[in-house]
Design a protein around this motif. Structure first.
Motif, PDB file in Angstrom:
ATOM      1  N   GLY B  50       0.709  -1.261  -0.057  1.00  0.00           N
ATOM      2  CA  GLY B  50      -0.118   0.067   0.115  1.00  0.00           C
ATOM      3  C   GLY B  50       0.910   1.209   0.024  1.00  0.00           C
ATOM      4  N   TYR B  51       1.876   1.196   0.721  1.00  0.00           N
ATOM      5  CA  TYR B  51       2.807   2.442   0.949  1.00  0.00           C
ATOM      6  C   TYR B  51       3.437   2.699  -0.471  1.00  0.00           C
ATOM      7  N   TRP B  52       3.824   1.786  -1.152  1.00  0.00           N
ATOM      8  CA  TRP B  52       4.414   1.954  -2.745  1.00  0.00           C
ATOM      9  C   TRP B  52       3.354   2.159  -3.502  1.00  0.00           C
ATOM     10  N   TYR B  53       2.223   1.483  -3.521  1.00  0.00           N
ATOM     11  CA  TYR B  53       1.141   2.032  -4.584  1.00  0.00           C
ATOM     12  C   TYR B  53       0.780   3.056  -4.452  1.00  0.00           C
ATOM     13  N   ASP B  54       0.692   3.868  -3.231  1.00  0.00           N
ATOM     14  CA  ASP B  54       0.205   5.172  -3.207  1.00  0.00           C
ATOM     15  C   ASP B  54       1.207   6.086  -4.076  1.00  0.00           C
ATOM     16  N   ARG B  55       2.470   5.532  -4.172  1.00  0.00           N
ATOM     17  CA  ARG B  55       3.487   6.551  -4.841  1.00  0.00           C
ATOM     18  C   ARG B  55       3.728   6.192  -6.384  1.00  0.00           C
ATOM     19  N   ILE B  56       3.207   5.157  -6.769  1.00  0.00           N
ATOM     20  CA  ILE B  56       2.925   4.965  -8.108  1.00  0.00           C
ATOM     21  C   ILE B  56       2.412   5.892  -9.014  1.00  0.00           C
ATOM     22  N   GLU B  57       3.038   6.008 -10.089  1.00  0.00           N
ATOM     23  CA  GLU B  57       2.640   6.876 -11.053  1.00  0.00           C
ATOM     24  C   GLU B  57       2.985   6.522 -12.509  1.00  0.00           C
ATOM     25  N   ILE B  58       2.434   7.213 -13.528  1.00  0.00           N
ATOM     26  CA  ILE B  58       2.961   6.918 -14.714  1.00  0.00           C
ATOM     27  C   ILE B  58       3.444   8.251 -15.505  1.00  0.00           C
ATOM     28  N   SER B  59       4.582   8.450 -15.798  1.00  0.00           N
ATOM     29  CA  SER B  59       5.307   9.532 -16.739  1.00  0.00           C
ATOM     30  C   SER B  59       5.142   9.492 -18.049  1.00  0.00           C
ATOM     31  N   VAL B  60       4.298  10.544 -18.639  1.00  0.00           N
ATOM     32  CA  VAL B  60       4.112  10.525 -20.009  1.00  0.00           C
ATOM     33  C   VAL B  60       5.144  11.803 -20.746  1.00  0.00           C
ATOM     34  N   PHE B  61       6.485  11.356 -21.003  1.00  0.00           N
ATOM     35  CA  PHE B  61       7.108  12.219 -21.260  1.00  0.00           C
ATOM     36  C   PHE B  61       6.819  12.777 -22.937  1.00  0.00           C
ATOM     37  N   MET B  62       7.070  14.282 -22.921  1.00  0.00           N
ATOM     38  CA  MET B  62       6.597  14.671 -24.386  1.00  0.00           C
ATOM     39  C   MET B  62       8.042  15.122 -25.066  1.00  0.00           C
ATOM     40  N   CYS B  63       8.040  15.493 -26.318  1.00  0.00           N
ATOM     41  CA  CYS B  63       8.848  15.591 -27.290  1.00  0.00           C
ATOM     42  C   CYS B  63       9.240  17.213 -27.056  1.00  0.00           C
ATOM     43  N   ASN B  64      10.643  17.149 -26.821  1.00  0.00           N
ATOM     44  CA  ASN B  64      11.275  18.611 -27.011  1.00  0.00           C
ATOM     45  C   ASN B  64      11.906  18.748 -28.364  1.00  0.00           C
ATOM     46  N   GLU B  65      12.559  19.836 -28.709  1.00  0.00           N
ATOM     47  CA  GLU B  65      13.204  20.174 -29.886  1.00  0.00           C
ATOM     48  C   GLU B  65      14.260  19.119 -30.303  1.00  0.00           C
ATOM     49  N   TYR B  66      14.997  18.692 -29.426  1.00  0.00           N
ATOM     50  CA  TYR B  66      15.962  17.806 -29.523  1.00  0.00           C
ATOM     51  C   TYR B  66      15.720  16.027 -29.770  1.00  0.00           C
ATOM     52  N   SER B  67      14.342  16.060 -29.372  1.00  0.00           N
ATOM     53  CA  SER B  67      13.902  14.688 -29.156  1.00  0.00           C
ATOM     54  C   SER B  67      14.018  13.866 -30.886  1.00  0.00           C
ATOM     55  N   THR B  68      14.451  12.574 -30.695  1.00  0.00           N
ATOM     56  CA  THR B  68      14.123  11.732 -31.834  1.00  0.00           C
ATOM     57  C   THR B  68      13.235  10.739 -31.368  1.00  0.00           C
ATOM     58  N   GLY B  69      13.174  10.012 -32.370  1.00  0.00           N
ATOM     59  CA  GLY B  69      11.992   8.839 -32.154  1.00  0.00           C
ATOM     60  C   GLY B  69      10.708   9.005 -33.120  1.00  0.00           C
ATOM     61  N   ALA B  70       9.733   7.930 -33.204  1.00  0.00           N
ATOM     62  CA  ALA B  70       8.580   8.169 -33.976  1.00  0.00           C
ATOM     63  C   ALA B  70       7.778   8.863 -33.828  1.00  0.00           C
TER      64      ALA B  70
END
Ligand SMILES: Nc1ncnc2c1ncn2[C@@H]1O[C@H](COP(=O)(O)OP(=O)(O)O)[C@@H](O)[C@H]1O
Ligand SMILES: [Mg+2]
Lengths: 229, 301
Positions: B50-70
């Motif tokens: 429970g202690y760790w569950y409360d701290r779980i999150e998903i991070s969605v990183f978005m592109c900056n101008e240096y980003s590569t990838g699809a």
């Protein structure tokens, strides 16, 4: 009172039947000797009557109950109507005479008032008044057997079963026990006694049922022990 | 039912079989302590999760101008793309809350983390990705969210901490399983031991019980003293076992583990109190049950 109808008993470990097609009836108030050599099935007869064991075949009625149809939880009620006495007395060594007899009433839930009334009465009947506070090992064999008879009779059973009750006693003492059983029989209680004791059977002149290898070989009213031999 | 008779029968029984009674009490005490320990391990694992569950999150990183990838073919994420991503997340049924972190905030956090090192000076905010931090309704359910946003334009990478914590959770699950198995084994062993002890007690008193059967005492009456004896021994044993549990938790967890390992909250005597009624009931009930079953087999009519 006791009815055996074509009863056979085969113990699982044995290959010869302990009782074989035994048919007999014992009326209310009778005094019956069950005789026969050792291993002829006398004790088995008594065990089946008590429903300590069930027959392999045949029907048994005791005190109006069909033992075949009697459910397990009703068996104690049957046994309350049957008193039992054994060769080895089966008294509790750490209880006094009074307590030994009272025990039989306590464990079937009789009230203290009744116990305090009935135990002294039955002690007087068997001739042990004044010895109620003794422990079994402070009594002679005959006296111990009287305690056992008192315990069997204190609840006024319909039937008294005795398996060689004089087997451990000398002849003079045995006569005393037989007189006691006779007195109990006169109160209307049916008495069935398995015995080897020839002189007792000859003296009493009661009905004699003789077994041999589990078969009925003689049923004689006012019989003697060794009629067939 | 003659109460006094039953009572005297129990006390003489307990006294006469004193060694047996002591053995019974000890068996129950150990079993209850183990059973309690099993329960505590379970609840500890539960707490830690429970202690760790409360701290779980998903991070969605978005592109900056240096980003590569699809997903970053168009360069930095556009306002329209960001809105689509946000809407996708917010309308997703498994999502609880969505926080937005822009490049400046990311830089602050980054600087805090690497306060003392020189990296802070080299990195500028525009090199860092902006992101959505997503808290989940149920931390177990993260696959749906991850796949919903993974392919969207403007998304550089989706990470979920669940993946990082997976080994921890697996270990905790394992702990729970082991604790559960130990508990079951313990109960079986205790029931067998109690049954055996009662059987010996019944054997020691076969003279009495034989006579009782002969004079027509009911099974209930014959068995009652044994069952009550077992119940009393069970109660005594449970109390001792629970005391041992309190002492154990206080000494091992309270004095040693909790002060030194602070990555989660630890079980304490409050948890033992919470388990106490169950343990008492279990100790008494299993003792009675074990003796009842044994006697049914052993003291037949
Ligand atoms: N519990 C038992 N198990 C196996 N065989 C038994 C058992 N009781 C008695 N028998 C056998 O049954 C036969 C009859 O025994 P029993 O009724 O005791 O005879 P009696 O009382 O006339 O001496 C004997 O052969 C004996 O060995
Ligand atoms: Mg015999």
């Amino acid at each position: 009172m006791i009815l055996f109808d074509n009863v056979s008993k085969l113990y699982p470990t044995q290959n010869q039947a302990a009782l074989e097609s035994l048919t007999l009836e014992i009326e209310k108030g009778e005094f019956v000797f069950l005789v026969g050599p050792s291993g002829s099935g006398k004790s088995t007869f008594l065990r089946l009557t008590l429903r300590e064991d069930k027959p392999t075949a045949g029907r048994i009625r005791v005190a109006g109950k069909d033992l075949h149809r009697l459910s397990n939880w009703k068996v104690p009620h049957l046994r309350r109507r049957i008193g039992t006495v054994f060769q080895d007395f089966r008294l509790l060594p750490n209880k006094t005479v009074f307590e030994n007899i009272a025990f039989a009433l306590q464990v079937i839930g009789k009230p203290r008032r009744q116990i305090n009334r009935d135990v002294p009465a039955v002690l007087e009947l068997v001739g042990l008044d004044g010895k109620e506070d003794r422990l079994p090992d402070q009594l002679s064999g005959g006296e111990q057997q009287r305690v056992a008879v008192a315990r069997a009779f204190v609840n006024r059973p319909l039937i008294l079963l005795a398996d060689e009750p004089t087997g451990n006693l000398d002849p003079a003492t045995s006569v005393g026990i037989m007189k006691l059983l006779d007195r109990i029989n006169r109160t209307g209680t049916t008495v069935v006694m398995a015995t080897h004791d020839q002189s007792i059977v000859d003296q009493m002149r009661k009905r004699v049922i003789e077994l041999e290898h589990g078969k009925l070989v003689r049923d004689q009213s006012r019989g003697v022990y060794g009629y067939t031999r | 039912m003659r109460f006094q008779y039953v009572l005297s029968e129990i006390t003489t029984g307990l006294r006469r079989n004193l060694t047996m009674t002591i053995a019974l009490v000890i068996v129950v005490a150990i079993s209850i302590a183990m059973l309690g320990a099993g329960l505590l391990i379970r609840s500890q694992a539960e707490t830690t999760k429970g202690y760790w569950y409360d701290r779980i999150e998903i991070s969605v990183f978005m592109c900056n101008e240096y980003s590569t990838g699809a997903g970053c073919a168009d360069g930095a994420v556009t306002d329209a793309q960001r809105d689509t991503i946000r809407q996708t997340l917010e309308s997703h049924p498994e999502v609880d809350e969505v926080f937005y972190e822009n490049q400046e905030q990311a830089f602050e956090r980054f600087s805090e983390q690497f306060d003392d090192s020189d990296i802070g000076g080299i990195i500028t905010p525009d090199q860092l990705p902006e992101s959505f931090r997503v808290a989940l309704q149920d931390p177990e359910q993260y696959d749906g969210v991850v796949s919903a946003v993974s392919g969207l334009p403007g998304v550089q990478e989706v990470t979920d901490q669940r993946q990082l914590l997976e080994p921890l959770f697996r270990t905790l699950d394992g702990f729970q399983l082991v604790a559960f198995a130990i508990t079951i084994i313990q109960i079986v062993a205790a029931v067998l031991l109690i049954g055996n002890t009662i059987r010996l007690a019944a054997f020691n008193r076969r003279r009495e019980t034989g006579i009782m059967r002969l004079v027509g005492a009911s099974n209930f009456y014959i068995q009652l003293p044994f069952i009550l004896e077992a119940a009393i021994a069970g109660l005594l044993g449970s109390v001792l076992g629970i005391i041992a549990l309190f002492v154990g938790v206080e000494l091992i967890v309270g004095r040693f583990i909790a002060p030194n390992l602070q990555f989660t909250s630890w079980v304490d005597s409050a948890d033992v109190w919470a388990a106490t009624p169950w343990l008492l009931v279990a100790g008494v009930l299993f003792s009675m049950l074990a003796s009842f079953v044994t006697l049914r087999r052993y003291l037949r009519v």
